[in-house]
Design a protein around this motif. Structure first.
Motif, short mmCIF file in Angstrom:
data_model
loop_
_atom_site.label_atom_id
_atom_site.label_comp_id
_atom_site.label_asym_id
_atom_site.label_seq_id
_atom_site.Cartn_x
_atom_site.Cartn_y
_atom_site.Cartn_z
N ALA A 48 10.94 -2.67 23.80
CA ALA A 48 11.01 -1.26 23.40
C ALA A 48 9.68 -0.80 22.81
CB ALA A 48 12.14 -1.05 22.40
N LEU A 49 9.06 -1.65 22.01
CA LEU A 49 7.78 -1.27 21.41
C LEU A 49 6.69 -1.14 22.47
CD1 LEU A 49 7.79 -3.44 18.15
CD2 LEU A 49 8.04 -0.96 18.32
N ALA A 50 6.74 -1.99 23.50
CA ALA A 50 5.77 -1.86 24.58
C ALA A 50 5.94 -0.52 25.30
CB ALA A 50 5.94 -3.02 25.57
N ARG A 51 7.19 -0.10 25.49
CA ARG A 51 7.44 1.21 26.11
C ARG A 51 6.97 2.33 25.20
NH1 ARG A 51 13.58 1.52 28.01
NH2 ARG A 51 12.91 3.66 28.50
N GLU A 53 4.63 2.19 23.05
CA GLU A 53 3.17 2.21 23.08
C GLU A 53 2.68 2.98 24.31
OE1 GLU A 53 -0.65 -0.86 23.00
OE2 GLU A 53 1.32 -1.58 23.65
N SER A 54 3.30 2.76 25.45
CA SER A 54 2.89 3.47 26.66
C SER A 54 3.15 4.96 26.54
CB SER A 54 3.64 2.91 27.88
OG SER A 54 5.00 3.28 27.88
N GLU A 55 4.12 5.35 25.71
CA GLU A 55 4.43 6.76 25.48
C GLU A 55 3.57 7.37 24.38
OE1 GLU A 55 8.58 6.57 24.59
OE2 GLU A 55 9.16 6.02 26.63
N LEU A 63 -4.18 -8.66 16.09
CA LEU A 63 -3.92 -9.37 14.83
C LEU A 63 -3.16 -8.55 13.79
CD1 LEU A 63 -7.39 -11.13 14.35
CD2 LEU A 63 -5.36 -11.98 15.55
N ALA A 64 -2.91 -7.27 14.08
CA ALA A 64 -2.22 -6.42 13.11
C ALA A 64 -0.84 -6.01 13.60
CB ALA A 64 -3.04 -5.18 12.80
N GLY A 65 -0.57 -6.16 14.88
CA GLY A 65 0.74 -5.80 15.41
C GLY A 65 0.88 -4.31 15.63
N TYR A 66 2.13 -3.86 15.64
CA TYR A 66 2.43 -2.47 15.95
C TYR A 66 2.49 -1.61 14.70
CZ TYR A 66 3.85 -3.77 20.72
OH TYR A 66 3.86 -4.23 22.02
N THR A 67 2.03 -0.37 14.84
CA THR A 67 2.20 0.66 13.81
C THR A 67 2.63 1.95 14.49
OG1 THR A 67 -0.11 1.39 13.95
CG2 THR A 67 0.41 -0.30 12.30
N VAL A 68 3.33 2.80 13.74
CA VAL A 68 3.67 4.12 14.25
C VAL A 68 2.38 4.93 14.38
CG1 VAL A 68 4.97 6.25 13.82
CG2 VAL A 68 5.94 4.03 13.16
N SER A 69 2.25 5.68 15.44
CA SER A 69 1.05 6.50 15.63
C SER A 69 0.90 7.50 14.48
CB SER A 69 1.13 7.27 16.96
OG SER A 69 1.10 6.38 18.04
N ARG A 152 2.28 14.26 35.54
CA ARG A 152 3.49 14.08 34.73
C ARG A 152 3.28 13.05 33.63
NH1 ARG A 152 9.41 12.18 37.14
NH2 ARG A 152 10.65 12.68 35.27
N ASP A 153 2.62 11.95 33.97
CA ASP A 153 2.36 10.90 32.98
C ASP A 153 1.43 11.41 31.88
OD1 ASP A 153 2.47 8.02 32.14
OD2 ASP A 153 0.31 8.17 32.51
#
Length: 217
Positions: A48-51, A53-55, A63-69, A152-153
């Motif tokens: 889900a996080l990968a999706r 990220e694409s959005e 080295l820091a992982g995911y963060t909310v934009s 569209r993308d």
């Protein structure tokens, strides 16, 4: 099939948390903690996080992982709307030329019923999330009708930044949004590209003014 459905559900849950700011802009996202909260394994959370990220709704740093934009600055917000005017003007124009009869009808229906059918009686994070989903669907449907997947993308990614700002949108203005969407839909239904493009430009100019209130001192 079951794994796909689970991943879709986790994606929608995380997306809602972001749009409602229960996962705040720039917040670090711990995969294991999110998995526990959602009562799933880490795998669908990673997917889900990968999706997301694409959005454009989350970012991944080495080295820091995911963060909310993060929220955009005022200048970045204006730049984003400048791009929307260029891209979505073209989207509306091409939709008026290329849309199938079925898509024209769908666009017209969604412009007519979206906000009256879903608008709640009071403001709140869930109200904004509902508004965001409906607004995004209308614009995405136009981009689909334009018949250009790359366009569209690009529009989808631009909207991601707008979605995070939705919590600050003046919710009383949804009636104005509905009226503007109807004008666009009517032009697409009439297969009038000049009118469709002009209606989209007018809508985005008005939307920019409404949203910029959030940046006022």
């Amino acid at each position: 099939m079951r794994r796909s459905v689970l991943s879709d559900g986790v994606h929608e849950s995380l997306k809602a948390l972001i749009l409602e700011h229960r996962l705040a802009p720039e917040a670090r996202l711990n995969i294991e903690a999110l998995a526990r909260d959602l009562r799933v394994s880490p795998t669908p959370v990673r997917e889900a996080l990968a999706r997301l990220e694409s959005e454009g709704l989350v970012r991944k740093r080495p080295l820091a992982g995911y963060t909310v934009s993060p929220l955009l600055t005022r200048d970045e917000f204006n730049d984003m709307f400048d791009m929307r005017i260029v891209l979505e003007g073209a989207s509306a124009r091409w939709a008026a030329i290329r849309a199938t009869a079925g898509l024209r009808a769908t666009i017209n229906i969604e412009a007519t019923i979206s906000y009256e059918a879903a608008a709640p009686d009071s403001e709140g994070p869930r109200s904004h999330a509902s508004f965001t989903a409906l607004d995004a669907r209308f614009h995405d449907r136009l981009a689909q009708a334009a018949g250009n997947p790359l366009l569209r993308d690009a529009i989808t990614r631009l909207h991601a930044h707008l979605h995070i700002h939705r919590l600050y949108f003046p919710y009383a203005e949804t009636a104005s949004t509905t009226d503007e969407h109807r004008q666009i839909a009517a032009a697409v239904q009439a297969a009038d590209p000049d009118r469709a493009e002009a209606a989209m430009h007018a809508h985005l100019a008005a939307a920019r003014t409404r949203h910029l209130q959030a940046f006022s001192p």
